[in-house]
Design an enzyme around this catalytic site. Sequence first.
Site, PDB file in Angstrom:
ATOM      1  N   MET A 165       0.880  -1.166   0.000  1.00  0.00           N
ATOM      2  CA  MET A 165       0.000   0.000   0.000  1.00  0.00           C
ATOM      3  C   MET A 165       0.920   1.219   0.000  1.00  0.00           C
ATOM      4  O   MET A 165       1.622   1.465   0.991  1.00  0.00           O
ATOM      5  CB  MET A 165      -0.815  -0.081   1.287  1.00  0.00           C
ATOM      6  CG  MET A 165      -1.877   0.913   1.419  1.00  0.00           C
ATOM      7  SD  MET A 165      -2.986   0.397   2.741  1.00  0.00           S
ATOM      8  CE  MET A 165      -2.170   1.045   4.119  1.00  0.00           C
ATOM      9  N   TYR A 442       0.924   3.621  12.437  1.00  0.00           N
ATOM     10  CA  TYR A 442       0.586   3.372  11.025  1.00  0.00           C
ATOM     11  C   TYR A 442      -0.895   3.032  10.838  1.00  0.00           C
ATOM     12  O   TYR A 442      -1.595   2.801  11.802  1.00  0.00           O
ATOM     13  CB  TYR A 442       1.529   2.378  10.350  1.00  0.00           C
ATOM     14  CG  TYR A 442       1.711   0.962  10.866  1.00  0.00           C
ATOM     15  CD1 TYR A 442       0.842   0.341  11.736  1.00  0.00           C
ATOM     16  CD2 TYR A 442       2.806   0.218  10.422  1.00  0.00           C
ATOM     17  CE1 TYR A 442       1.045  -0.960  12.159  1.00  0.00           C
ATOM     18  CE2 TYR A 442       3.018  -1.091  10.834  1.00  0.00           C
ATOM     19  CZ  TYR A 442       2.134  -1.667  11.704  1.00  0.00           C
ATOM     20  OH  TYR A 442       2.327  -2.951  12.108  1.00  0.00           O
ATOM     21  N   GLU A 443      -1.320   3.078   9.580  1.00  0.00           N
ATOM     22  CA  GLU A 443      -2.746   2.930   9.243  1.00  0.00           C
ATOM     23  C   GLU A 443      -3.586   4.020   9.887  1.00  0.00           C
ATOM     24  O   GLU A 443      -4.743   3.787  10.264  1.00  0.00           O
ATOM     25  CB  GLU A 443      -3.283   1.552   9.665  1.00  0.00           C
ATOM     26  CG  GLU A 443      -2.748   0.394   8.880  1.00  0.00           C
ATOM     27  CD  GLU A 443      -2.826   0.611   7.395  1.00  0.00           C
ATOM     28  OE1 GLU A 443      -3.729   1.338   6.957  1.00  0.00           O
ATOM     29  OE2 GLU A 443      -1.966   0.092   6.684  1.00  0.00           O
ATOM     30  N   GLY A 444      -3.035   5.200   9.993  1.00  0.00           N
ATOM     31  CA  GLY A 444      -3.758   6.306  10.631  1.00  0.00           C
ATOM     32  C   GLY A 444      -3.466   6.295  12.114  1.00  0.00           C
ATOM     33  O   GLY A 444      -3.754   5.307  12.809  1.00  0.00           O
ATOM     34  N   GLN A 449      -7.803   8.161  13.953  1.00  0.00           N
ATOM     35  CA  GLN A 449      -8.947   7.267  14.250  1.00  0.00           C
ATOM     36  C   GLN A 449      -9.997   8.029  15.048  1.00  0.00           C
ATOM     37  O   GLN A 449     -11.203   7.888  14.828  1.00  0.00           O
ATOM     38  CB  GLN A 449      -8.499   6.037  15.071  1.00  0.00           C
ATOM     39  CG  GLN A 449      -7.374   5.229  14.460  1.00  0.00           C
ATOM     40  CD  GLN A 449      -7.644   4.801  13.038  1.00  0.00           C
ATOM     41  OE1 GLN A 449      -8.763   4.408  12.703  1.00  0.00           O
ATOM     42  NE2 GLN A 449      -6.642   4.871  12.190  1.00  0.00           N
TER      43      GLN A 449
END
Length: 596
Positions: A165, A442-444, A449
């Site tokens: 990604m 990571y991943e926001g 969130q």
Amino acid sequence: MSRYTAPLADLRFALHDVLDVTTTYARLPGCADATRDVIDAVLEEAAKFAEQVLAPLNQSGDAEGCSYDKATQSVRTPKGFKDAFAKYVDGGWIGLTAAPEFGGQGLPETLGASLKEMVDSANLSWGNYPMLSHGASSALEHHGEDWQREVFLKPLVAGTWTGTMCLTEPHCGTDLGLLKTRAEPAADGSWRISGTKIFITAGEHDFVDNILHLVLARLPDAPAGVKGISLFLVPKFKVARDGTVGERNALACGSIEHKMGIHGSVTCVMNFDGAEGWLVGQPNKGLAAMFTMMNTARLAVGLQGLGLTERAYQNALAYARDRLQMRSLSGPKFPDKPADPLIVHPDVRRMLLTQKAFAEGERALALYAYLQEDIARHSTDAAERERAQALVSFLTPIVKGLLTETGIECTYHALQVFGGHGFIVEHGMEQFARDARITTLYEGTTQIQAIDLLGRKVMQLQGAGLKHFLAEIGAFCAKHAGNAALAEFIAPLGAAAKEWGELTLELGKRAAANPEEMGAAAYDYLFYSGYIALAYLWARSVAAADASTHAAEFKAAKRATARFFYARILPRTQAHAAAMRSGAANLLEMEDGQFG
Ligand SMILES: Cc1cc2nc3c(=O)[nH]c(=O)nc-3n(C[C@H](O)[C@H](O)[C@H](O)COP(=O)(O)OP(=O)(O)OC[C@H]3O[C@@H](n4cnc5c(N)ncnc54)[C@H](O)[C@@H]3O)c2cc1C
């Protein structure tokens, strides 16, 4: 060396007793094969794989890390990682939940999540490689054209390729509207991608020959900001429309990062120099497509937090039973020994129970969210699908944010139980604490969130998921209103749910008057919501245990852990509520220069 035994009894309890998944699967088209026998057999085999193949590579992978060869721009993963991936593929694990038409086994997401928790407990770094492939597969399944699914998705599901990604750039992390990577059209309908992406997990490695990069880039005439982002498939080796794999594409790993943790998970700088790529979905609509991948990955990163909490707890518990230090305050518990074991001391128990309460409650919560995903995907009833989708989208930032933040908390508690020995590498506890740290980034990040939860899911989308969740808690409380055995949980749960609804309305009004109020409350709202969600799953767990045929000791342990949660964790909501009610002014009144 740290230990790991897959928590099969608790996984089965969550799936069968708390969530009764097989009753739901029996009526969902495509899920009927997921009978209790199948689920239990898959769990057992997954446990063996995690315990026997992955767990032994965790500490060695951390010590060795990944290495980069500048001359060939290639990456070598730690010893044993490649072989473990081959075994994972051979065992059929990689395509466990993928659709059968693309070569997967089509099993429900709750099973994939149970597998993932075990993988992450055993070896979080290694788990990142299949996690990225799984995310890329789901983006392609939902947004790819037919030929793209045929040509690109099948090798991902088969495990002959892996995915990545590629969002982040040096100047652009959270704010993807700033990204600069460009895509120029080519005469044959493909695109030429140019730019630099950083922090790309699994961007280059030695598991398989071809790596499929999902890259966000801008078309030449794209509008500024997030409305001008498109998604491209950019393989390491070029792939034609008929699936023929050709020469090396114009992309390479320029270097790898040296990190605080997850040393076995490679983090790459990826340079794209006019690389051939294919557009996925509509031009300028790439972010929406990438969100499919990001949402899959966000829930999955939540499981990483849970996996670490579980393993750290197992080790802390064993140590607390074994290590003799000091006497119990109420007199020796083991007079024949030179001292009592750590587990007699109230504060050691506080640390152990915090980990146990989070691990078991979060397992039930995460699997509840994944069950909604299965319902949203397979139900034939549009209203049921819509409700499940609202629930999973509401719960995704909670699962990601809460399970990773408490993963950090719990790995630190576990390390503390070991005392100074927790700080020493050979016990493996400091690795869990280091590895946990990335999960809130990571991943926001947790902040992102939180904003997604309060700003988007609750305020912009009129809180559809929250309303369903509160209604479900209300129905549960009403159902058990006359149940004396549950009264100690039902009353505080009902009160917490009522306050959750009221506080949300209060924050909505404040934010309507001043948008900064949303940003000032979001972080506390995430934890506040997460603790109440866990309180619901804990009350359900006690009810499910009471109604089950489990041994008395199992039931008593569930009740005692729930009591601990309600007495010592749920009250944290009040500090968060007070912080939210204090408003934005105390954060914003200080001038820049006054910070020092
Ligand atoms: C090991 C590792 C692996 C990674 N893997 C990948 C990958 O595979 N693919 C990929 O594309 N990226 C990957 N990333 C990148 C990761 O997703 C980003 O680091 C993350 O999104 C944060 O971006 P940033 O680091 O630029 O921080 P910034 O965006 O600069 O944020 C800095 C701080 O400001 C806060 N902040 C920013 N905006 C706001 C706001 N509006 N309100 C409140 N707070 C805010 C953030 O929460 C954070 O605390 C990886 C990163 C690491 C370290």
